[in-house]
Enzyme design. Structure first.
Site, PDB file in Angstrom:
ATOM      1  CE  LYS A 195      -3.757   2.195   2.584  1.00 52.19           C
ATOM      2  NZ  LYS A 195      -4.669   2.072   3.755  1.00 52.19           N
ATOM      3  CE  LYS A 248      -6.379   2.046  -0.843  1.00 54.58           C
ATOM      4  NZ  LYS A 248      -7.022   2.121   0.492  1.00 54.58           N
TER       5      LYS A 248
END
Length: 326
Positions: A195, A248
């Site tokens: 992330k 992400k």
């Protein structure tokens, strides 16, 4: 002229020929639809920067789920917006918190729908960070206990999958141990292993009211310039007990998706995040692009890059378009 070359166009000349040799296909089963559930009554509040996406109170959730199920979408990802926040994010792990109550409602009315619970504190803390804070520093180890409590409470409420997104070191190991100890050894973890600290999250922070009240998240989310670090993060979560891995954001990190896919043998999820969604919607509303073609090309590109599943705010539209194609 005596020319030597390959005739690649032979396999492109008709729609059926192109379909015959198509290497990657998008299916409705690939899609995970994020939903923002809010405490309160009669709330259906469109998110200004995310046209078509709403904050929904529980009394509006059933209608949303009926549409989701009718489109053939089998998985939803829940984010909670509490009425009250505090420094410890207490409502994240309260047995009657908004995510827990939404999970119960879904499992009662749509028991076959897969409920994925986002496991983080940022939507529930008054400072907007993903863990406990002391002297404007996010504490790593001290935050793990609260994240474990959150995961266990979500599992108790009936969540099918726990999806920790906090980026504390060791969060997967801690949550796996906590779930096992509480008797939820069969509840899988979908880890936000990779992330990045991204500007593409801006609209989400409006949706979830989770903007940090000081500083930013660069001290625990990843540097967008780094590639090898993604493999280290993914390998750590594999060892710690993750069952799925998430990369992400999506579009700017397709190289990372391929790297992780080539190195880690777990189901791989990509998060097509809010900023990506909002850019498409804005361009479409201005008549600059063909929204359906752009979205389907983007999502297919994510599959081609190596992901197995896609978390996307386009899920309902994509499922509808896939039905029309069939």
């Amino acid at each position: 002229m005596d020319l030597q070359f390959n005739r690649h166009r032979r396999l492109r000349k008709t729609a059926n020929m192109r379909a015959l040799v198509r290497e990657n296909r998008l299916h409705t089963d690939d899609l995970i639809y994020p939903i923002f559930v809010a405490e309160g009554q009669d709330i259906k509040r469109e998110i200004t920067s995310m046209p078509g996406i709403y904050n929904l109170s529980l009394d509006h959730l059933h209608a949303e789920l009926e549409e989701v199920v009718s489109l053939g979408i089998k998985s939803v990802l829940l984010f909670g917006i509490p009425e009250e926040k505090d420094a410890c994010g207490t409502q994240a792990y309260h047995d009657h918190g908004i995510v827990q109550e939404a999970t119960r409602l879904i499992k009662e009315s749509f028991p076959e729908l897969i409920v994925i619970a986002d496991t983080c504190l940022c939507e529930f803390t008054d400072h907007g960070h993903c863990g406990l804070v002391e002297n404007e520093e996010v504490l790593n180890d001290e935050s793990l206990d609260l994240l474990v409590q959150t995961a266990v409470s979500q599992a108790k409420a009936g969540a099918d999958i726990i999806a920790p997104s906090n980026m504390m070191d060791g969060f997967t190991a801690a949550i796996r141990a906590g779930l096992d100890e509480a008797g939820f050894e069969n509840v899988p973890i979908m880890s936000y292993a990779v992330k990045y600290a991204s500007a593409f999250y801006g609209p989400f922070r409006e949706a979830a009211d989770s903007t940090p009240q000081f500083g930013d998240r660069k001290a625990y989310q990843m540097d967008p310039a780094n590639r090898l670090e993604a493999i280290r993060e993914a390998e750590s979560d594999l060892v710690e007990g993750a069952d799925f891995l998430i990369v992400k954001p999506g579009m700017p990190y397709l190289d990372i998706v391929r790297d992780v896919k080539n190195n880690i043998n777990l189901p791989l999820v990509i998060y097509n995040v809010s900023g990506e969604y909002s850019m498409v919607k804005a361009a479409s509303q201005n008549g600059w692009i063909d929204e359906e073609r752009i979205v389907m090309e983007m999502l297919t590109g994510m599959k081609r890059a190596g992901c197995d599943l896609i978390i996307t705010y386009h899920a309902k539209d994509a499922a509808r378009w896939l039905k029309e194609q069939n």
